[in-house]
Scaffold this active site. Structure first.
Site, PDB file in Angstrom:
ATOM      1  N   ASP A 183       0.584  -1.071  -0.282  1.00  0.00           N
ATOM      2  CA  ASP A 183      -0.278  -0.189  -0.067  1.00  0.00           C
ATOM      3  C   ASP A 183       0.585   1.166   0.109  1.00  0.00           C
ATOM      4  O   ASP A 183       1.785   1.568   0.511  1.00  0.00           O
ATOM      5  CB  ASP A 183      -1.075  -0.103   1.376  1.00  0.00           C
ATOM      6  CG  ASP A 183      -2.235  -0.793   1.085  1.00  0.00           C
ATOM      7  OD1 ASP A 183      -1.905  -1.887   0.961  1.00  0.00           O
ATOM      8  OD2 ASP A 183      -3.160  -0.952   1.918  1.00  0.00           O
ATOM      9  N   ASP A 184       0.041   2.288  -0.044  1.00  0.00           N
ATOM     10  CA  ASP A 184       0.701   3.434  -0.499  1.00  0.00           C
ATOM     11  C   ASP A 184       1.755   3.933  -1.227  1.00  0.00           C
ATOM     12  O   ASP A 184       2.371   5.218  -1.056  1.00  0.00           O
ATOM     13  CB  ASP A 184       1.379   4.004   1.323  1.00  0.00           C
ATOM     14  CG  ASP A 184       0.495   4.124   1.859  1.00  0.00           C
ATOM     15  OD1 ASP A 184      -0.978   3.160   1.889  1.00  0.00           O
ATOM     16  OD2 ASP A 184       0.493   3.965   3.679  1.00  0.00           O
ATOM     17  N   HIS A 234      -5.805   2.972  -3.783  1.00  0.00           N
ATOM     18  CA  HIS A 234      -5.750   3.385  -2.846  1.00  0.00           C
ATOM     19  C   HIS A 234      -6.476   4.592  -2.165  1.00  0.00           C
ATOM     20  O   HIS A 234      -5.619   5.086  -1.443  1.00  0.00           O
ATOM     21  CB  HIS A 234      -4.364   2.607  -2.363  1.00  0.00           C
ATOM     22  CG  HIS A 234      -4.340   2.886  -0.854  1.00  0.00           C
ATOM     23  ND1 HIS A 234      -4.693   1.942  -0.129  1.00  0.00           N
ATOM     24  CD2 HIS A 234      -3.518   2.903   0.020  1.00  0.00           C
ATOM     25  CE1 HIS A 234      -4.760   1.985   1.480  1.00  0.00           C
ATOM     26  NE2 HIS A 234      -3.653   2.829   1.485  1.00  0.00           N
ATOM     27  N   HIS A 238      -5.053   9.277  -0.279  1.00  0.00           N
ATOM     28  CA  HIS A 238      -5.195   8.894   1.184  1.00  0.00           C
ATOM     29  C   HIS A 238      -5.253  10.108   2.475  1.00  0.00           C
ATOM     30  O   HIS A 238      -5.233   9.477   3.514  1.00  0.00           O
ATOM     31  CB  HIS A 238      -3.835   8.409   1.420  1.00  0.00           C
ATOM     32  CG  HIS A 238      -3.420   7.569   2.611  1.00  0.00           C
ATOM     33  ND1 HIS A 238      -3.259   7.225   3.651  1.00  0.00           N
ATOM     34  CD2 HIS A 238      -3.208   6.221   2.156  1.00  0.00           C
ATOM     35  CE1 HIS A 238      -2.790   6.092   4.177  1.00  0.00           C
ATOM     36  NE2 HIS A 238      -3.012   5.445   3.249  1.00  0.00           N
ATOM     37  N   HIS A 334       3.899  -2.189   3.062  1.00  0.00           N
ATOM     38  CA  HIS A 334       3.922  -0.580   2.140  1.00  0.00           C
ATOM     39  C   HIS A 334       5.100  -0.488   2.122  1.00  0.00           C
ATOM     40  O   HIS A 334       6.385  -0.863   1.629  1.00  0.00           O
ATOM     41  CB  HIS A 334       3.749   0.348   3.727  1.00  0.00           C
ATOM     42  CG  HIS A 334       2.131  -0.063   4.301  1.00  0.00           C
ATOM     43  ND1 HIS A 334       2.157  -0.564   5.480  1.00  0.00           N
ATOM     44  CD2 HIS A 334       1.812   1.210   4.201  1.00  0.00           C
ATOM     45  CE1 HIS A 334       0.970  -0.683   5.707  1.00  0.00           C
ATOM     46  NE2 HIS A 334       0.104   0.431   5.146  1.00  0.00           N
TER      47      HIS A 334
HETATM   48 ZN   LIG Z   1      -2.648   3.497   2.943  1.00  0.00          ZN
END
Ligand SMILES: [Zn+2]
Length: 373
Positions: A183-184, A234, A238, A334
């Site tokens: 993620d991210d 995602h 965010h 991540h």
């Molecule tokens: Zn995230």
């Protein structure tokens, strides 16, 4: 409010603060998930609930089916749980005292609500030795007492079989499946290192990308796709307030990322991972926006974002301790700029998974996932 409840509330708030910083997290119902114990379906009043991002089940309702006796002791603020093989004492809702007097902390506390005690699903596995599968596709949780459980997809109940038949069980042909998810990203420093490692070990993963990183990392996005990895949404920023305040806000966050993906690489995705976890998307308004999407959660937390000082060794041991009893593992990691320790842990995570019989697959748009705990 009696003293015991004040203490418990304090513990819960402390745990919440540790997990989520200063965010206030409301307990929300996850009440469409039915419960099976072995092959018995419990009545409609017994459902799984999501509190603070953790799956919970009502202990008082499942105890007969699981042969659990519950003894509350208000003077010591403890609850003793006993089944055929185990006797554990839970103190202050969170500390578990085992029979040899060693103490361990639960991942999330017991919750006392509506004259019921809710126990985290993880704790049923960790401290009472049950097996648990969460089947998001058919909205059931299944708790089993035997070690040799019937595999998911082969349940006896007609209703479950019909529901499962409607889904592709892409992973049922493998004895153990792991999905590496990142993620991210995209990050110009960390993401390429992760891609190099995945290439070296010939492993495909799933990247849940923050849309506003795409413009300056177009070539990395195209590399991900060319090398066979799966791409998920995602959100664009965010930022919690942008995403979860309204349906229109969430829609805009999703759309902007899809446009960025399309402009940079000619792709769209229906995979979505909610920033900050599944707790935030339970409202009907947000669910309506998400209806064209498949929300992908996780059942193994590498813990790589829980603390800035976490080490690669801690990340590796978090993963190993959580995958060791699972046939199906969706592992969250991540690849944003602060996650160099994740890149150091990744080769050993992949080696461990391969050596322990896991097939590592990307999450595709029609992959059925079982969040087994
Ligand atoms: Zn995230």
């Amino acid at each position: 409010m009696i003293k015991r409840e004040i203490i418990i509330l304090t513990i819960i708030l402390t745990v919440l603060f540790l997990l989520f910083g200063t965010d206030s997290v409301a307990a929300e119902d996850y009440n469409e998930y039915g419960i099976y114990v072995n092959d018995t379906k419990l009545d409609k009043g017994s459902t799984m609930q999501l509190f603070n991002g953790f799956h919970y089940v009502p202990l008082n309702k499942i105890k007969e089916y699981l042969n659990i006796t519950i003894t509350e002791d208000k003077t010591t603020n403890s609850v003793v749980l006993m089944n055929n093989t185990k006797r554990v004492k839970i103190i202050n809702a969170i500390t578990v005292e085992l029979e040899d007097n060693t103490k361990v902390q639960m991942d999330a506390p017991l919750i006392f609500k509506n004259n019921n005690i809710y126990i985290p699903v993880l704790s049923l596995v960790d401290i009472l030795d049950y097996n648990v599968e969460i089947m998001d596709d058919v909205k059931y949780i299944r708790i089993t007492t035997a070690v040799d459980t019937v595999p998911v997809g082969k349940l006896m109940d007609a209703e479950l079989n019909i529901a499962l038949a409607a889904n592709k069980t892409a992973d049922s042909s493998y004895s153990r499946v792991a999905y590496l998810t990142f993620d991210d990203g995209i990050d110009s420093k960390v993401t390429p290192i992760i891609l190099d490692i995945l290439k070296q070990y010939n492993v495909k993963a799933t990247f849940f990308i923050i849309g506003n990183t795409i413009e300056k990392n177009k070539s990395l996005l195209n590399r991900m796709i060319e090398e066979g990895h799966s791409i998920g949404n995602h959100t664009y920023t965010h930022i919690k307030e942008n995403i979860y305040t309204s349906g229109a806000g969430l829609q805009a966050e999703l759309d902007k990322t899809n446009v960025a993906l399309y402009n940079a690489a000619g792709i769209k995705t229906n995979l979505f991972r909610p920033p900050y976890g599944g707790t935030y998307i339970r409202s009907a308004e947000l669910q309506a926006v998400l209806s064209p999407y498949r929300t992908i959660l996780w059942n193994v937390d590498s813990m790589d974002s829980r603390s800035k000082s976490i080490t690669s060794a801690e990340i590796l041991s978090s993963v190993i301790s959580q995958v060791k009893n699972k046939k199906s593992a969706v592992i969250i990691m991540h690849d944003s700029g602060t996650h160099m320790e994740t890149t150091k842990a990744l080769p050993d995570i992949i080696k461990y998974l391969k050596e322990n019989g896991f097939t590592i697959l990307p999450i595709l748009e029609d992959t059925s996932i079982y969040y087994q705990y």
